[in-house]
Design a protein around this motif. Structure first.
Motif, PDB file in Angstrom:
ATOM      1  N   ARG A  69       0.702  -1.031  -0.050  1.00 34.51           N
ATOM      2  CA  ARG A  69       0.152   0.146   0.283  1.00 34.51           C
ATOM      3  C   ARG A  69       0.818   1.198   0.133  1.00 34.51           C
ATOM      4  NH1 ARG A  69      -2.574  -0.667   6.273  1.00 34.51           N
ATOM      5  NH2 ARG A  69      -0.632   0.059   7.372  1.00 34.51           N
ATOM      6  N   THR A  70       1.497   1.783   0.640  1.00 29.40           N
ATOM      7  CA  THR A  70       3.015   2.449   0.849  1.00 29.40           C
ATOM      8  C   THR A  70       3.283   2.635  -0.475  1.00 29.40           C
ATOM      9  OG1 THR A  70       3.456   2.010   3.036  1.00 29.40           O
ATOM     10  CG2 THR A  70       4.730   3.720   2.182  1.00 29.40           C
ATOM     11  N   THR A  71       4.059   1.467  -1.222  1.00 27.29           N
ATOM     12  CA  THR A  71       4.592   1.821  -2.821  1.00 27.29           C
ATOM     13  C   THR A  71       3.528   2.745  -3.683  1.00 27.29           C
ATOM     14  OG1 THR A  71       6.233  -0.162  -2.291  1.00 27.29           O
ATOM     15  CG2 THR A  71       5.722   0.050  -4.847  1.00 27.29           C
ATOM     16  N   LEU A  72       1.967   2.091  -3.807  1.00 25.11           N
ATOM     17  CA  LEU A  72       0.672   1.830  -4.384  1.00 25.11           C
ATOM     18  C   LEU A  72       0.227   3.982  -3.754  1.00 25.11           C
ATOM     19  CD1 LEU A  72      -1.437   2.115  -6.214  1.00 25.11           C
ATOM     20  CD2 LEU A  72      -3.038   0.741  -4.910  1.00 25.11           C
ATOM     21  N   LEU A  73       0.621   4.050  -2.997  1.00 24.97           N
ATOM     22  CA  LEU A  73       0.294   5.324  -2.347  1.00 24.97           C
ATOM     23  C   LEU A  73       1.560   6.469  -3.164  1.00 24.97           C
ATOM     24  CD1 LEU A  73      -1.286   7.655  -0.763  1.00 24.97           C
ATOM     25  CD2 LEU A  73       0.363   6.843   1.704  1.00 24.97           C
ATOM     26  N   GLY A  74       2.539   6.516  -2.941  1.00 27.93           N
ATOM     27  CA  GLY A  74       3.544   7.138  -2.978  1.00 27.93           C
ATOM     28  C   GLY A  74       3.464   6.836  -5.144  1.00 27.93           C
ATOM     29  N   TRP A  75       3.408   5.796  -5.412  1.00 28.16           N
ATOM     30  CA  TRP A  75       3.012   5.692  -6.986  1.00 28.16           C
ATOM     31  C   TRP A  75       2.011   6.904  -7.314  1.00 28.16           C
ATOM     32  CZ3 TRP A  75       5.755   4.488 -11.489  1.00 28.16           C
ATOM     33  CH2 TRP A  75       6.776   3.733 -11.556  1.00 28.16           C
ATOM     34  N   THR A  76       0.862   6.787  -6.655  1.00 24.30           N
ATOM     35  CA  THR A  76      -0.467   7.482  -7.352  1.00 24.30           C
ATOM     36  C   THR A  76       0.054   9.300  -6.944  1.00 24.30           C
ATOM     37  OG1 THR A  76      -1.817   6.305  -6.534  1.00 24.30           O
ATOM     38  CG2 THR A  76      -2.883   7.925  -6.294  1.00 24.30           C
ATOM     39  N   LEU A  77       0.483   9.028  -5.393  1.00 23.79           N
ATOM     40  CA  LEU A  77       1.086  11.028  -5.374  1.00 23.79           C
ATOM     41  C   LEU A  77       1.750  11.753  -6.831  1.00 23.79           C
ATOM     42  CD1 LEU A  77       1.494  10.806  -1.690  1.00 23.79           C
ATOM     43  CD2 LEU A  77      -0.117  11.613  -2.520  1.00 23.79           C
ATOM     44  N   GLY A  78       2.387  10.471  -7.151  1.00 26.62           N
ATOM     45  CA  GLY A  78       3.668  11.279  -8.519  1.00 26.62           C
ATOM     46  C   GLY A  78       3.308  11.398  -9.263  1.00 26.62           C
ATOM     47  N   PHE A  79       1.987  10.455  -9.421  1.00 19.71           N
ATOM     48  CA  PHE A  79       1.173  10.749 -10.405  1.00 19.71           C
ATOM     49  C   PHE A  79      -0.209  11.708 -11.101  1.00 19.71           C
ATOM     50  CE2 PHE A  79       3.229   7.158 -12.640  1.00 19.71           C
ATOM     51  CZ  PHE A  79       2.615   6.591 -13.977  1.00 19.71           C
ATOM     52  N   LEU A  80      -0.148  11.545 -10.197  1.00 19.13           N
ATOM     53  CA  LEU A  80      -0.956  13.362  -9.990  1.00 19.13           C
ATOM     54  C   LEU A  80      -0.076  14.821  -9.675  1.00 19.13           C
ATOM     55  CD1 LEU A  80      -3.149  12.069  -6.242  1.00 19.13           C
ATOM     56  CD2 LEU A  80      -4.019  13.050  -8.790  1.00 19.13           C
ATOM     57  N   CYS A  81       0.547  14.474  -9.057  1.00 19.21           N
ATOM     58  CA  CYS A  81       2.153  15.715  -9.512  1.00 19.21           C
ATOM     59  C   CYS A  81       2.174  15.571 -10.786  1.00 19.21           C
ATOM     60  CB  CYS A  81       3.104  15.800  -8.803  1.00 19.21           C
ATOM     61  SG  CYS A  81       2.836  15.860  -6.876  1.00 19.21           S
ATOM     62  N   ALA A  82       2.949  14.418 -11.629  1.00 17.66           N
ATOM     63  CA  ALA A  82       3.180  14.501 -12.673  1.00 17.66           C
ATOM     64  C   ALA A  82       1.798  15.166 -14.118  1.00 17.66           C
ATOM     65  CB  ALA A  82       3.804  13.017 -13.118  1.00 17.66           C
ATOM     66  N   GLY A  83       0.465  14.695 -13.615  1.00 17.72           N
ATOM     67  CA  GLY A  83      -0.357  15.104 -14.448  1.00 17.72           C
ATOM     68  C   GLY A  83      -0.986  16.693 -13.854  1.00 17.72           C
ATOM     69  N   ALA A  84      -0.262  16.939 -13.308  1.00 18.51           N
ATOM     70  CA  ALA A  84      -0.944  18.386 -12.841  1.00 18.51           C
ATOM     71  C   ALA A  84      -0.374  19.215 -13.684  1.00 18.51           C
ATOM     72  CB  ALA A  84      -0.923  18.774 -11.527  1.00 18.51           C
TER      73      ALA A  84
END
Length: 555
Positions: A317-332
């Motif tokens: 779950r921690t890895t998934l959370l990190g990737w999700t936050l990274g994709f949110l930033c990249a998408g923005a």
């Protein structure tokens, strides 16, 4: 037994020197990484070295290059993404495009190497076995750092040699190679520190990756803030935020633009400082221990841990959370610069053709958005592969055996991790598409009209990512000792999508990537056929891999 032999047997063994056995451990590390290191070095090095020919074909006159440099330096969003252009020569454009991203990728390569041969060896118990022989206390760390040094040196030589052979000035070529290799070594030192602080290899990688992301964010913020005639975009002084970041050091060495060779002293000093700190820490702890021990869990496990799926979710779950936050930033970020895609292309016909080959023949902005969603999909494949291969690390780390000793079958255990891998891919792509759609909608003053198509375009990448996920399951199930080949496949698909259009790869080569078979959304017409074929292929690979797992012996 003679008296001499008896005395020798009873005498205490001589304490090994601190670096005893370093050579043997280095050879072992190079043998274990005989696939991973060449793959990283060749893909990244050739991508940088080939970029000069691409720019030369796209911008064949000085006026075109000067126009590109002026438009890029005037756009704060593009400066944040790529950095400023210090020279409008071919070499200067290569540096602008690849110095920052090359430094980031070299850092990722280095942290994977160092953690693999330090904390991961301790976590699996192999280091304790090796240390029972004549192996010095600091030999494992030294061997890991030397392995990273060899990889980064090879990368620097390949970049410098490739660019110089293509006709670029030797000094600038060497400077760019040193900048990227130097950044890699700095993060190798940071990874060595993280390996001493944490009890798990995943946490060590996560900590180093977080610092790497922070360094890129500082560089981006500093370059975005610099403007006007005295800013970095005009060739003047860089923002202090850029100087805080080692990614910014790679930029400020200024290859092909009156190289600042003294910046290499920053890399040397910072690397020596981090490596020295790692040596001090490793001398003050026992093997398998850490300075940040894991927190004890609750006395009673929650209901969510009652099955293998809950356990897999808890582990990942921690890895998934990190990737999700990274994709949110990249998408923005990507959404913020989408409206300025015309500035990136300008009036250059060749660049327009490349964007259209990557993103389709629709309007320029839609083609740019399709290119960005395609890149998000290819990067998401890295997460998917790592999530699947967590099965292999659980198996080799002897953590799967206690689970399988109970009333849990192999397929049920594996499907718990695969559920996280497959659904997690959809989650991170959805988060990236959501941020991309909202950010672009805000700049276009049409959030309601743009969010749906852009989010759908991001989720349309899921079948291609799942196909590569199925490849990972297939290799793990049938050829578990060849799982490093999965990274070669994922890296190859990333290279095809990244540099294939600019280097005009033949169609048969482009078709090797599942992403090439998807429609270029948003904007392009689509049918269900490619999605169904890719989903079917993914299911076939997964079933074959699980069948192999059920029939083979567990390590």
């Amino acid at each position: 037994m003679t008296a001499v032999a008896a005395a020798a047997a009873l005498a205490p063994a001589r304490k090994p020197r601190h670096l005893a056995g370093t050579g043997a451990l280095l050879r072992l590390a190079l043998r274990r990484d005989r696939v991973m290191i060449p793959a990283w070095v060749l893909v990244l090095g050739l991508a940088v070295a080939s970029m000069g020919a691409s720019f030369e074909a796209l911008y064949d006159t000085a006026a075109q290059r000067a126009e590109l440099a002026a438009s890029m330096n005037a756009n704060a969003s593009l400066r944040a993404l790529y950095g400023p252009i210090f020279s409008d020569t071919i070499g200067g454009l290569v540096t602008w495009r690849m110095a920052g991203f090359g430094a980031v990728l070299a850092g990722v390569m280095s942290l994977l190497i160092v953690v693999r041969h330090t904390r991961e060896e301790e976590e699996t118990g192999r280091q304790e076995l090796l240390s029972a022989a004549m192996v010095g206390r600091r030999a494992p760390l030294t061997a890991a750092l030397l392995t990273a040094l060899i990889a980064n040196a090879a990368l620097a030589v390949l970049i410098a040699g490739g660019l110089a052979k293509s006709g670029q000035p030797a000094a600038g070529s060497l400077a760019l190679g040193v900048a990227i290799g130097g950044a890699g070594m700095f993060f190798a030192g940071l990874a060595a520190i993280a390996a001493q602080l944490t009890e798990s290899a995943r946490l060590a990688k996560g900590l180093t990756g977080a610092v790497l992301g922070l360094a890129f964010a500082l560089r981006a913020a500093g370059d975005a803030a610099a403007s006007g005639p005295s800013g970095a975009g005009a060739g003047g002084a860089s923002s202090p935020l850029v100087w805080i970041s080692p990614i910014g050091w790679a930029e400020n060495l200024r290859a092909y633009a009156d190289e600042r060779w003294w910046v290499t002293l920053l890399f040397i000093a910072a690397t020596l400082l981090t490596v020295g700190a790692a040596y001090v820490l490793t001398a003050r702890r026992d093997i398998g221990m850490s300075f940040l021990p894991a927190r004890p869990g609750p006395a009673r496990a929650p209901r969510s841990l009652s099955g293998p799926t809950g356990l897999a979710w808890r582990l990942q779950r921690t890895t998934l959370l990190g990737w999700t936050l990274g994709f949110l930033c990249a998408g923005a970020v990507f959404g913020g610069i989408a409206k300025g895609a015309s500035d990136l292309v300008g009036g250059n016909r060749q660049t327009l053709e490349i964007v259209q080959r990557m993103g389709g023949q629709q309007g320029l902005t839609d083609a740019f958005l399709a290119t960005m969603t395609g890149m998000l999909g290819m990067v998401a494949a890295i997460y998917a592969a790592g999530s699947v291969l967590r099965l292999r690390s659980e198996e080799t780390g002897d953590r799967a055996e206690p689970v399988l000793a109970g009333a849990v079958g192999r397929l049920r255990w594996a499907c718990g991790h695969l559920a996280v891998a497959y659904l997690g891919t959809a989650v991170i792509l959805g988060s990236g598409g959501l941020a991309l759609g909202i950010s672009y909608g805000i700049t276009a003053h049409d959030v309601a009209g743009q969010l749906g198509p852009v989010l759908g375009a991001a989720l349309a990448q899921v079948p291609a990512v799942w196909t590569l996920t199925g490849v990972a399951v297939l290799v793990y199930g049938l050829l578990p000792k060849a799982t490093t080949a999965v990274w070669a496949v994922v890296g190859g698909c990333l290279a095809i999508g990244w540099i294939g259009p600019s280097l005009k790869f033949p169609q048969w080569a482009m078709d090797l990537s599942p992403f090439s078979h998807l429609p270029k959304l948003p904007g392009a017409g689509t049918t269900a056929a490619p999605f169904l074929w890719l989903l079917g292929l993914s299911a076939l690979f997964m079933v074959a891999g699980l069948t192999g797992l059920r029939r083979r012996d567990m390590d």
